[in-house]
Write a protein that holds these residues in place. Sequence first.
Motif, short mmCIF file in Angstrom:
data_model
loop_
_atom_site.label_atom_id
_atom_site.label_comp_id
_atom_site.label_asym_id
_atom_site.label_seq_id
_atom_site.Cartn_x
_atom_site.Cartn_y
_atom_site.Cartn_z
N MET A 111 0.81 -1.35 -0.10
CA MET A 111 -0.12 0.16 -0.36
C MET A 111 0.82 1.20 -0.20
O MET A 111 1.51 0.87 0.19
CB MET A 111 -0.78 -0.32 1.20
CG MET A 111 -0.65 -0.03 2.47
SD MET A 111 -1.20 0.58 3.86
CE MET A 111 -1.91 -1.00 4.01
N THR A 112 0.48 2.55 -0.41
CA THR A 112 1.47 3.20 -0.04
C THR A 112 1.67 4.05 1.13
O THR A 112 0.37 3.76 2.73
CB THR A 112 0.65 4.66 -1.13
OG1 THR A 112 -0.83 5.28 -0.54
CG2 THR A 112 -0.23 3.75 -2.23
N GLN A 137 0.58 6.92 2.16
CA GLN A 137 -0.80 8.13 2.68
C GLN A 137 -1.89 7.09 3.17
O GLN A 137 -1.92 7.33 4.90
CB GLN A 137 -1.46 8.63 1.88
CG GLN A 137 -2.52 9.29 2.23
CD GLN A 137 -2.76 10.28 1.14
OE1 GLN A 137 -2.33 10.36 -0.22
NE2 GLN A 137 -3.45 11.36 1.84
N GLU A 138 -1.53 5.31 2.91
CA GLU A 138 -2.52 4.77 3.46
C GLU A 138 -2.22 3.54 4.83
O GLU A 138 -3.10 4.32 5.61
CB GLU A 138 -2.85 3.35 2.02
CG GLU A 138 -3.30 4.27 1.11
CD GLU A 138 -3.65 2.92 0.24
OE1 GLU A 138 -4.70 2.98 -1.16
OE2 GLU A 138 -2.44 2.28 -0.35
N ARG A 139 -1.14 3.76 4.61
CA ARG A 139 -0.56 2.75 5.95
C ARG A 139 -0.79 3.76 6.83
O ARG A 139 -1.27 4.22 7.99
CB ARG A 139 0.90 2.35 5.69
CG ARG A 139 1.22 1.75 4.97
CD ARG A 139 3.04 1.22 5.44
NE ARG A 139 3.37 -0.19 4.39
CZ ARG A 139 3.40 0.42 2.78
NH1 ARG A 139 3.75 1.03 2.68
NH2 ARG A 139 3.42 -0.74 2.15
N SER A 181 -2.75 6.37 7.81
CA SER A 181 -4.05 6.60 7.91
C SER A 181 -4.77 5.34 9.00
O SER A 181 -5.47 4.98 9.25
CB SER A 181 -5.45 6.39 6.92
OG SER A 181 -4.95 5.37 5.80
#
Length: 351
Positions: free
Chosen positions: A240-241, A243-245, A247
Amino acid sequence: MLAQGVITTPKVSYFALLILIGLTVFMTAYEAPGILRDWAISQNPVEPVNGDIRDGKCSTQRGFFTSCEAHLNYAYNGQTYDKSVEIMFVDIHAGDYDTNVVISRDHPELATLSLGLDMLWNRIITLAVFVALLGGAGIAMIFQILRGWRVRGQLQQAAQLEPVPVEITAVQRRGKQLTVVYADKIAAKKTGRSAQTRFEPGQEPLVVGEKDGKAVALAVWHGNTALPVLMDSQLQRIDMTAQERASILAPLTAELGSHPPELVVRGKKGPSILARLGRLVLVILLIIAGIFGYWIWYVTSAGSQFTSPGMDINNMMPTPLNRWGCDQLKKRFGDQRAPFGCTASDYTSWK
């Protein structure tokens, strides 16, 4: 998708599997030929004239595993034979064994000890138990290894991830490498299955709590795989990106606070000494009851007076019980040779 290699198989599993297979093959190869030989002899046995037992000896290990070996010399129908015999059985016995040479009337080249025939079912059951335990453990280990391989193959495909809490059952640190064993024992649909994983240097499991003195970490089910995958504290195992981590980790960090649970595996408090003593006494009483019940069955209902270990149990009984047991056996087998524990001074007739 998940990173590859996150489910590992302990190297000791392969080593243990080889040992189990080797022991199973050894026990079968060592005992089965002798049992088949004695089974054939038991169909039409006869004691040869001038049968001689040389270098006969029996040794007992662990208190009840008895192995006997001897050289047999005998003559039958004008031909002389020289055979070596080895037998193994389970027995609780003190002192020497009285035994004779027995051969097959149909195949006189087959020879054994009368002790081997007396203990034939004992030997069959002993071998069956060993093969069942060793072979069963080997099959279970093969199944676990194949399950791990299958899960690693499934992780190469994309699938939906479902979070699940797991219990950390073992932690091992070697240098920078961290190996963790965890079990699916907490979730509502728990499977009870265990798995092992290794973390890269600097990585730690994502510990989210504690239950019964053991750390609880976050894992995910990958589709319909048979084992959950343990997550690392930074979710690097999920593709995952950044930013996803962030969040996903933000609410976890806020809930756990500045002092997250530690990665520890504490043993549960064991039972008290009195409780352990009570269990020991209960086990002893159950064993005594089982032995006494088996003895009652042997002297009143067994299909043969040579059933083992019934003979040995009857021999160890106090004189009044032994006499009563021999009387019950004599009522059913009085026209045959007396078993061990009920023989007179000639080791053959009833006392």
